[in-house]
Design a protein around this motif. Structure first.
Motif, PDB file in Angstrom:
ATOM      1  N   TYR A  21       0.821  -1.211   0.000  1.00  0.00           N
ATOM      2  CA  TYR A  21       0.000   0.000   0.000  1.00  0.00           C
ATOM      3  C   TYR A  21       0.854   1.260   0.000  1.00  0.00           C
ATOM      4  CZ  TYR A  21      -3.487  -3.481   1.037  1.00  0.00           C
ATOM      5  OH  TYR A  21      -4.287  -4.587   0.961  1.00  0.00           O
ATOM      6  N   ARG A  22       0.436   2.223  -0.819  1.00  0.00           N
ATOM      7  CA  ARG A  22       1.162   3.482  -0.937  1.00  0.00           C
ATOM      8  C   ARG A  22       0.909   4.379   0.276  1.00  0.00           C
ATOM      9  NH1 ARG A  22      -1.315   2.255  -5.743  1.00  0.00           N
ATOM     10  NH2 ARG A  22      -0.035   2.105  -7.639  1.00  0.00           N
ATOM     11  N   TRP A  29      -5.131   1.636  -0.556  1.00  0.00           N
ATOM     12  CA  TRP A  29      -4.338   2.055  -1.722  1.00  0.00           C
ATOM     13  C   TRP A  29      -2.880   2.258  -1.333  1.00  0.00           C
ATOM     14  CZ3 TRP A  29      -2.119   6.952  -3.434  1.00  0.00           C
ATOM     15  CH2 TRP A  29      -1.772   6.956  -4.781  1.00  0.00           C
TER      16      TRP A  29
END
Length: 229
Positions: free
Chosen positions: A222-223, A229
């Motif tokens: 995940y960003r 996300w």
């Protein structure tokens, strides 16, 4: 041997105090009055945070302070444009809107001071944790070939790939919430959107240009938002 703080580094550590002063001037001119206690609280917290942050950088990361003082060779053009938009929103649009709202026209009165303070503290903790862990945490997006750029996967980077941008999201909304301006959340949310765009662009750059980043991204999936996300 640890690098000493240079004149550039000193300017970087002092810059946040200038930014806070600018925000105060914008806010109180827009408000047309000085008796806005929640605004004084917001700016006071900023000043304490800037002082503590400068001490941390001076003691533990003077080399990074020197590096963050200016955009270095290889900085992406899109990042310069994004940073300009972000700082216009953060330093001008948010205090201007908040001043007009709560100080002059009284359009809204959000009871969100505690939440705003929490957001600021989350920003401070995550931002400086990431910066002290990652010696490549420069102020702009580039591949730092001149500094032996490599992937950092410890500390907050074990949970999300861009913790610095998570911190910036908390910073983007903290002032509007502390001061209590619903309308200032509009530029705040725009600043969040700009940060998300910057995250996506930087992540794409790192995947294609930094050795080992694709493998790291396969592990830390995940960003910004775990599970999302």
């Amino acid at each position: 041997m640890q690098q000493q703080l240079t004149k550039e580094g000193v300017k970087y550590l002092l810059a946040p105090f200038c930014w806070i002063l600018f925000m105060m001037i914008v806010f109180f001119i827009a408000a047309g009055r000085l008796d806005v206690p929640r605004a004084w609280l917001a700016f006071g917290i900023h000043l304490v945070g800037a002082a503590l942050g400068a001490l941390l950088m001076y003691r533990f990361a003077p080399e990074l302070a020197n590096q963050r003082a200016s955009a270095r060779q290889g900085t992406k053009g899109w990042d310069k444009a994004i940073l300009m938009i972000y700082f216009l929103l953060l330093l001008l649009a948010i205090p201007l809107t908040a001043g007009l709202d709560v100080g002059r026209y009284h359009w809204s009165d959000l009871q969100s001071m505690g939440l705003g303070v929490v957001c600021y503290f989350l920003f401070f903790i995550i931002f400086y944790w990431a910066m002290l862990i990652n010696k490549f945490f420069e102020g702009t997006s580039r591949i730092q070939t001149d500094r032996g750029h490599r992937v950092i996967c410890s500390g907050p980077y074990a949970y999300v790939r861009h913790p610095g941008y998570v911190a910036m999201i908390f910073a983007s909304v903290s002032d509007a919430l502390i001061i209590g301006s619903l309308y200032a959340l509009i530029p705040s949310c725009l600043a969040v959107g700009v940060t998300i765009v910057r995250t996506g662009l930087e992540d794409k750059m790192l995947r294609s240009e930094l050795d080992g980043y694709a493998e790291y991204a396969a592990t830390v999936k995940y960003r910004l938002f775990p599970g999302i996300w």
